[in-house]
Design an enzyme around this catalytic site. Structure first.
Site, PDB file in Angstrom:
ATOM      1  N   ARG A  25       2.785   2.142   5.886  1.00 30.58           N
ATOM      2  CA  ARG A  25       2.955   1.903   4.451  1.00 30.58           C
ATOM      3  C   ARG A  25       2.855   3.192   3.656  1.00 30.58           C
ATOM      4  O   ARG A  25       3.510   3.348   2.610  1.00 30.58           O
ATOM      5  CB  ARG A  25       1.917   0.891   3.964  1.00 30.58           C
ATOM      6  CG  ARG A  25       2.051   0.564   2.471  1.00 30.58           C
ATOM      7  CD  ARG A  25       1.234  -0.631   2.058  1.00 30.58           C
ATOM      8  NE  ARG A  25      -0.178  -0.382   1.901  1.00 30.58           N
ATOM      9  CZ  ARG A  25      -0.964  -1.036   1.041  1.00 30.58           C
ATOM     10  NH1 ARG A  25      -0.463  -1.990   0.263  1.00 30.58           N
ATOM     11  NH2 ARG A  25      -2.253  -0.786   0.977  1.00 30.58           N
ATOM     12  N   ALA A  87       3.332  -2.533  -3.991  1.00 35.74           N
ATOM     13  CA  ALA A  87       3.330  -2.743  -2.543  1.00 35.74           C
ATOM     14  C   ALA A  87       2.337  -3.859  -2.282  1.00 35.74           C
ATOM     15  O   ALA A  87       1.159  -3.746  -2.611  1.00 35.74           O
ATOM     16  CB  ALA A  87       2.914  -1.466  -1.815  1.00 35.74           C
ATOM     17  N   SER A  88       2.811  -4.934  -1.706  1.00 41.30           N
ATOM     18  CA  SER A  88       1.973  -6.115  -1.531  1.00 41.30           C
ATOM     19  C   SER A  88       0.850  -5.864  -0.533  1.00 41.30           C
ATOM     20  O   SER A  88       0.876  -4.912   0.254  1.00 41.30           O
ATOM     21  CB  SER A  88       2.819  -7.295  -1.055  1.00 41.30           C
ATOM     22  OG  SER A  88       3.810  -7.618  -1.995  1.00 41.30           O
ATOM     23  N   MET A  89      -0.138  -6.745  -0.575  1.00 38.73           N
ATOM     24  CA  MET A  89      -1.241  -6.701   0.373  1.00 38.73           C
ATOM     25  C   MET A  89      -0.678  -6.793   1.796  1.00 38.73           C
ATOM     26  O   MET A  89       0.059  -7.727   2.113  1.00 38.73           O
ATOM     27  CB  MET A  89      -2.168  -7.878   0.071  1.00 38.73           C
ATOM     28  CG  MET A  89      -3.498  -7.844   0.728  1.00 38.73           C
ATOM     29  SD  MET A  89      -4.506  -9.184   0.012  1.00 38.73           S
ATOM     30  CE  MET A  89      -6.000  -8.988   0.981  1.00 38.73           C
ATOM     31  N   PRO A  90      -0.974  -5.847   2.683  1.00 40.26           N
ATOM     32  CA  PRO A  90      -0.347  -5.849   4.009  1.00 40.26           C
ATOM     33  C   PRO A  90      -0.533  -7.124   4.809  1.00 40.26           C
ATOM     34  O   PRO A  90       0.366  -7.541   5.547  1.00 40.26           O
ATOM     35  CB  PRO A  90      -1.004  -4.643   4.698  1.00 40.26           C
ATOM     36  CG  PRO A  90      -1.323  -3.707   3.579  1.00 40.26           C
ATOM     37  CD  PRO A  90      -1.738  -4.603   2.447  1.00 40.26           C
TER      38      PRO A  90
END
Length: 385
Positions: A25, A87-90
């Protein structure tokens, strides 16, 4: 580190682990970003040039990271007013990719490119030629193209409105949205092959929360269950205007409104974020927006706003007070919003307080329909505010 922690927690499926390891990421995050600080329960700033250790720590953490505020009008250094790209929560990224269930050779359409990380994961697994991603913000799309280029990944990045999908690349075997929607655009169904899957965070105007829905496309329809509760930034076309209290509740209207009481308690009703009840109330009470105020002196007002079919405003307020067996209700306008909400609460309670996984959604050319356990019992839902 992030890949190992996701595997250890069970959030990352084994078949995706090599992809997450190969496409970190951190390669898609900007120099200045605003990660969510769990301890403070608020966004904080992380500047790579000023503190690279802190920046990398957040890049490798299972937290969402805001990458744009206020549609690009805010540059920092602190957080802006409204988060508009992230960026979304992985762990959520991993779960939604598991829901998508991609197979070698399949074509995927992504709605909401954002940083480009999700498209990069898909491109690494399937090949860039099999992945198309659409981003409405030109600056965000260009930054994602640059990040994907640096990573040696080549999905097609389209600048456009995700509501329309991307017809030149259709049909797709899979469609995934990385932004919240209030209705599934029928273009996505039309552009998905028979037997294909659409995965998207879907919600109602009742609150900002969503639930991921996994739809299987049949002949002219798509239907499937919700898998988990989430909260995503909304597709720009689905944001809807903010409700202004004064536009709905007339001056002096509360004092003049009819008064009643309810035996529903605050603890029963305000169950918190990422719980089923608010989502279910949105399914059952069309076009209703809830706003719970903070507690003062042992009292908490909860407001409800809505309109009828002719556009006339309605409102309600329930006042919960500590130690009181009942709460006071006032409501005005052509709809009795609290009556509708209370009826929906009892409907849910009488059915055993079902979780979100027992609910589903069906979409066809005429609209969208929610259901509990069986699509045969579906009712229409209106995602628009």
């Amino acid at each position: 580190m992030l890949c190992r922690s996701l595997l250890k927690s069970g959030a990352l499926a084994a078949d995706w682990a090599p992809v997450f390891a190969a496409v970190p990421r951190s390669g898609f995050l900007p120099e200045v970003m605003w990660p969510f600080d769990v301890g403070a329960q608020a966004s904080t700033v992380a500047d790579r040039s000023a503190d690279p250790g802190r920046w990398h720590g957040y890049a490798e953490a299972d937290v969402p990271v805001v990458t744009q505020w206020d549609d690009g009008r805010h540059a920092g250094p602190g957080p802006g007013k409204v988060a508009t790209s992230s960026a979304s929560m992985p762990s959520v990224v991993a779960a939604m990719l598991a829901d998508l269930d991609v197979r070698d050779g399949q074509a995927v359409l992504e709605i909401g490119t954002g940083t480009g990380w999700n498209a990069g994961l898909l491109a690494h697994r399937l090949g860039g030629a099999r992945v198309t991603t659409v981003e409405v913000d030109a600056a965000v799309a260009e930054a994602a193209r640059d990040a994907l280029r640096r990573a040696g990944l080549g999905p097609t990045v389209v600048t456009g409105d995700g509501r329309d999908g991307y017809r030149p690349g259709a049909p797709y075997d899979r469609v995934i949205a990385t932004c919240g929607v209030r209705e599934i655009p029928y273009a996505w169904v039309e552009q998905t092959a028979l037997g294909g899957i659409v995965v998207a965070p879907w919600g109602t105007p009742y609150g900002n929360g969503d639930a991921v829905v996994r739809l299987v496309v049949a002949d002219g329809t798509a239907s499937g269950r919700f898998t988990r509760l989430v909260e995503f930034m909304k597709l720009r076309a689905h944001r809807g205007p903010a409700v202004r209290h004064g536009d709905v509740v007339p001056y002096g209207g509360v004092e003049a409104a009819e008064e009643s009481t309810t035996g529903v308690t605050e603890a029963e009703f305000l169950t918190g974020r990422y719980t089923a009840l608010p989502f279910v109330l949105g399914l059952r009470v069309p076009g209703c927006v809830q706003a719970a105020a903070g507690k003062r002196g042992g009292a908490r007002p909860v407001w409800f706003y809505g309109r009828d079919g002719r556009g006339e405003a309605s409102w309600a307020v329930v006042m919960f007070r500590d130690g009181r067996p009942t709460a006071t209700v006032r409501q005005g306008g052509p709809r009795r919003l609290w009556d509708e909400v209370e009826a929906a609460y009892h409907w849910w309670a009488e059915r055993g307080r079902p979780g979100v996984g027992r609910f589903g959604l069906t979409v066809d050319g005429d609209g969208q329909y929610a259901w509990l356990d069986d699509p045969a019992g579906a009712w229409p839902v209106d995602g628009a505010r």
